[in-house]
Design an enzyme around this catalytic site. Sequence first.
Site, PDB file in Angstrom:
ATOM      1  N   ARG A   1       0.843  -1.202   0.000  1.00  0.00           N
ATOM      2  CA  ARG A   1       0.000   0.000   0.000  1.00  0.00           C
ATOM      3  C   ARG A   1       0.876   1.249   0.000  1.00  0.00           C
ATOM      4  O   ARG A   1       1.186   1.807  -1.029  1.00  0.00           O
ATOM      5  CB  ARG A   1      -0.950  -0.007   1.199  1.00  0.00           C
ATOM      6  CG  ARG A   1      -2.029  -1.099   1.087  1.00  0.00           C
ATOM      7  CD  ARG A   1      -2.891  -1.148   2.325  1.00  0.00           C
ATOM      8  NE  ARG A   1      -3.640   0.082   2.524  1.00  0.00           N
ATOM      9  CZ  ARG A   1      -4.818   0.325   2.001  1.00  0.00           C
ATOM     10  NH1 ARG A   1      -5.387  -0.559   1.219  1.00  0.00           N
ATOM     11  NH2 ARG A   1      -5.455   1.457   2.247  1.00  0.00           N
TER      12      ARG A   1
ATOM     13  N   VAL B   1     -22.826  -6.539  21.608  1.00  0.00           N
ATOM     14  CA  VAL B   1     -23.542  -6.191  20.376  1.00  0.00           C
ATOM     15  C   VAL B   1     -24.083  -7.465  19.748  1.00  0.00           C
ATOM     16  O   VAL B   1     -23.368  -8.445  19.550  1.00  0.00           O
ATOM     17  CB  VAL B   1     -22.608  -5.460  19.389  1.00  0.00           C
ATOM     18  CG1 VAL B   1     -23.301  -5.236  18.052  1.00  0.00           C
ATOM     19  CG2 VAL B   1     -22.157  -4.128  19.978  1.00  0.00           C
TER      20      VAL B   1
ATOM     21  N   HIS C   1      11.272  22.651  37.568  1.00  0.00           N
ATOM     22  CA  HIS C   1      10.094  23.247  38.207  1.00  0.00           C
ATOM     23  C   HIS C   1       9.768  24.584  37.546  1.00  0.00           C
ATOM     24  O   HIS C   1      10.682  25.355  37.260  1.00  0.00           O
ATOM     25  CB  HIS C   1      10.381  23.469  39.696  1.00  0.00           C
ATOM     26  CG  HIS C   1       9.276  24.181  40.427  1.00  0.00           C
ATOM     27  ND1 HIS C   1       8.125  23.536  40.825  1.00  0.00           N
ATOM     28  CD2 HIS C   1       9.135  25.485  40.794  1.00  0.00           C
ATOM     29  CE1 HIS C   1       7.335  24.404  41.425  1.00  0.00           C
ATOM     30  NE2 HIS C   1       7.925  25.600  41.420  1.00  0.00           N
TER      31      HIS C   1
END
Length: 455
Positions: free
Chosen positions: A35, A239, A441
């Site tokens: 592909r 389902v 920090h």
Amino acid sequence: MEVFDLIVLGGGPAGYLAAERAGHAGLKTAVVEKRALGGVCLNEGCVPSKAFLNSAKYYNHALHAEPYGVTVTGVSIDHAKVVERKNKVVKQLVAGVGMQMKRNHVTVIEGNAVIDGKGDEGFNIKVNDTVYAAKKLIISTGSTAVVPPIPGVKEGVESGFVMTNREILDMTTVPEKLVVIGGGVIGLEMAAYFNSIGSKVTVIEMMNKIAGPTDAEISKILLNNYKKKGVNFCLSCKVTAVGTNSVSYEENGEVKTVEADKVLLSIGRRAFTQGIGLETIGVLTERGAIVTDENMRTNVPGVYATGDVNGKSMLAHTAYRESEVAVNHILGKKDKMRYNAIPAVIYTDPEVASVGETEETAKAKGMDVQVANVTMKFSGRYVAEVEGGDGICKLVVDKKYNRLVGVHLIGSYASEMIYGAAIMIETELRIDDIKEIVFPHPTVCEVIREALFEL
């Protein structure tokens, strides 16, 4: 017949990284892709979905900017333009992979590769009508979406009503009602995006929680966040059928139906091993996945399998590392694959990231563990940037060795923080050693250090 030192089947993350490393090391290498280079991850998975979610994040920030002192009017989102930008991103990155192949002298062969036994020159690889020979072979053919035999699903896929990750990322319209079958990573990320841009989203999941193996508490926080945003979750539901414009499911013995304009099928993926000729050289598979050892070797000498096709950890970054191990073994370098510190991320908002053991999996392995669980509000930056956030940081520590074995996060920047936790686990740092590390920090990652002092 052209003979290569190595032929890689599949141009996804596992395949192109293997080819790149092998070519860079001086092996005459070819990669075969039917592909597009980049595979599912780059073309129809990890990367395009992140482009979608980033657009949604900009949109949501604009919609909810008032608490931060910003007034925005007339904001809207154009999904077709989001898809257009996604395509641009994918095209750019696919081209980048192609350049890497060229830079490392890798031959890219376009077409469908089939293994055709072994001859005097090595393994025969047939691509279209041409046969090549490979002294070594890496199989990186990836995975495909699982399409279950639920009544109506096959017909729904054929009509375009039911989509997989491939189709939904090319859809240029926004469905008014979207039903997502499966509450794993793919399902949740697409549910998050389409919910953000206006779809009424329903997620149907067989398990009693979302996000698969994610820590249960973090899974619940994520669930509650998206419930508040309007996503409807049907958990512990199966389902039973897909209709013309609906999905039927069973809940507590009762069949219910929800209307849908589109359905996303995202119940998992399976290794792609069919029709590639494994039987011609006797490669062993179990439950459809190729069996590999710690060096990524199959049972056939000279043949390796990396990425989703071996079914061990279907993540692109796992595939990268597996391919490095395979190529290193081919080159005679000592290396082996380890799976104890593989990070996993869900790019929802808030983000979820984890690495290593959960409290449950650690105990199942017989570890005596201690857990630190702190709010993300321990971080000044988190409080400054996230209004009303409910994120947490959870650490799992092996008490016997006083070392970190698991880190689980939900909150901003989680995806960018988790690699540091992976390093701590991979290198088996003791808790006392980690406490001596200086964190910048103010950052959100400081919460990991703060959590250590709660042990």
